[in-house]
Design an enzyme around this catalytic site. Structure first.
Site, PDB file in Angstrom:
ATOM      1  N   SER A 136     -70.897  44.301 -41.231  1.00 40.10           N
ATOM      2  CA  SER A 136     -71.578  43.439 -40.263  1.00 40.10           C
ATOM      3  C   SER A 136     -70.877  43.384 -38.911  1.00 40.10           C
ATOM      4  CB  SER A 136     -71.721  42.018 -40.825  1.00 40.10           C
ATOM      5  OG  SER A 136     -70.480  41.520 -41.287  1.00 40.10           O
ATOM      6  N   ASP A 355     -68.476  30.137 -39.363  1.00 39.77           N
ATOM      7  CA  ASP A 355     -68.325  31.591 -39.270  1.00 39.77           C
ATOM      8  C   ASP A 355     -67.268  31.927 -38.225  1.00 39.77           C
ATOM      9  OD1 ASP A 355     -68.481  34.313 -39.035  1.00 39.77           O
ATOM     10  OD2 ASP A 355     -70.636  34.402 -38.688  1.00 39.77           O
ATOM     11  N   HIS A 358     -67.527  36.774 -37.518  1.00 44.60           N
ATOM     12  CA  HIS A 358     -68.389  37.503 -36.593  1.00 44.60           C
ATOM     13  C   HIS A 358     -68.236  36.935 -35.191  1.00 44.60           C
ATOM     14  CE1 HIS A 358     -70.271  37.911 -40.645  1.00 44.60           C
ATOM     15  NE2 HIS A 358     -70.259  39.185 -40.263  1.00 44.60           N
TER      16      HIS A 358
END
Length: 378
Positions: A136, A355, A358
């Protein structure tokens, strides 16, 4: 099963003991000095020529574009609305109240990097295929590059195809395809009678990477996953099946298989190859001397020159593998400059609770692509 577990445990202990010896010449207090000396970590061809010789002319002399600082720049970000950004990366859409994190530009100490020019990029890669290969974090960078290009030609026709494994964004008037091949480990995950197996010495997925004009690889984060978030039941190397293994050792073995694939399958006259580098996380505030905090609520970069957490071990493993490459691969050595950006994660503004892995878009991956642009064209 008992014999299998005994062998796995014994092998894990053995590998754990051997790993420090394997990496001793790289990982120590000298790691930062090693970083300084490799000068942007460009491998060379067999005749000694740089893969990107133009890099050395940045600023009129040799320049490590990965050593520098973050500076405020009111002209940033490089784009605003973008049709390609997934919601989990669109921090402003999810209500992030601050926007100063969008205004920082990376400034190398010894030179300046060129501002991204999407029209120039499109012309240079007209009719070409660029593929991001990885997890990702590759998705992050893939969407970033497409957005950076789109901001220069907002009315041009494009098509988007999204699947679980292979996705593409095509700028139709220029014949440029930017593809994403999703693979968490680069090496293969296969079904066997015992269960799902991570094959450290198998990379059949590489058949899909052939014929590209440029490849940008990435892997690391999933090597740390254990328990329910781990997508495999066993690890295989040759005929040996292990219940588990020291993950740095497994990472080293898997990357070595990738390096072997590059050595045997890449024609550098037809394909340029990059490796994204190790993207850091910011879950532990002690990494930047704020023990009680994570990335949540962070609004400014870390401005010290030396990041308190130091050089991460997977970066050292990556350097060891790069020393065995015979084909030219350019390392986008984004680890340190990304370590400083504790403010650039989605945190709670990406649809998830916290998160810190990312990155927001617009945001830090745009700088990764600017540095790739500099390596290609400066």
């Amino acid at each position: 099963m008992g014999f299998l577990q005994f062998n796995a445990a014994a092998a894990t202990i053995l590998f754990s003991l051997l790993l420090p010896l394997l990496l001793l010449n790289l990982h120590s207090a000298k790691a930062d000095t090693f970083t300084n000396n490799i000068n942007a970590t460009t491998t060379t061809t067999e005749n000694g020529n740089d893969f990107f010789p133009e890099r050395k002319s940045l600023g009129g002399g040799k320049c490590n574009i990965f050593q520098g600082k973050w500076v405020y720049d009111a002209s940033y970000p490089l784009y605003s609305h973008c049709p390609f950004v997934d919601p989990e990366f669109d921090c402003q859409k999810y209500g992030r109240p601050d926007d100063i994190y969008l205004k920082y530009r990376w400034q190398p100490f010894s030179c300046s990097i060129p501002r991204f020019n999407g029209l120039y990029f499109l012309e240079k890669f007209r009719g070409k295929k660029i593929m991001f290969v990885g997890d990702s974090l590759s998705l992050n960078q893939w969407q970033s590059l497409a957005c950076m290009i789109h901001s220069w030609v907002p009315k041009t026709k494009y098509s988007v195809v999204r699947t679980a494994v292979l996705s593409s964004i095509t700028f139709q008037e220029f014949g440029l395809q930017i593809l994403l091949y999703r693979t968490t480990y680069l090496v293969d995950l296969v079904r066997e009678p015992a269960g799902t197996v991570l094959r450290l010495d198998s990379i059949k997925g590489g058949n899909a990477w052939r014929g590209m004009d440029m490849l940008i690889f990435n892997t690391w984060h999933w090597w740390t996953h254990t328990g329910r978030s781990q997508p495999f039941d066993y690890i295989r190397e040759g005929r040996k099946l292990y219940k588990d293994m020291n993950r740095l050792v497994a990472f080293y073995k898997g990357l070595t298989t990738w390096a072997r694939w590059v050595n045997f399958n890449v024609d550098p006259t037809k394909t340029k190859v990059f490796f994204q580098g190790i993207s850091p996380t910011h879950y532990e505030g002690r990494d930047w001397n704020e023990p009680s905090k994570s990335c949540s609520g962070q609004t400014k970069p870390y401005f010290g020159y030396k990041y308190p957490a130091g050089t991460p071990m997977p970066w050292v493993v990556l350097q060891k593998v790069f020393s065995r490459l015979r084909k030219p691969v350019y390392l986008l050595d984004i680890t340190r400059l990304s370590q400083y950006r504790k403010d650039a994660h989605p945190s709670e503004y990406g649809g998830h609770s916290d998160d810190c892995s990312h990155w927001c878009l617009p945001g830090l991956p745009d700088t990764w692509n600017q540095l790739m642009y500099a390596a290609l064209f400066s």
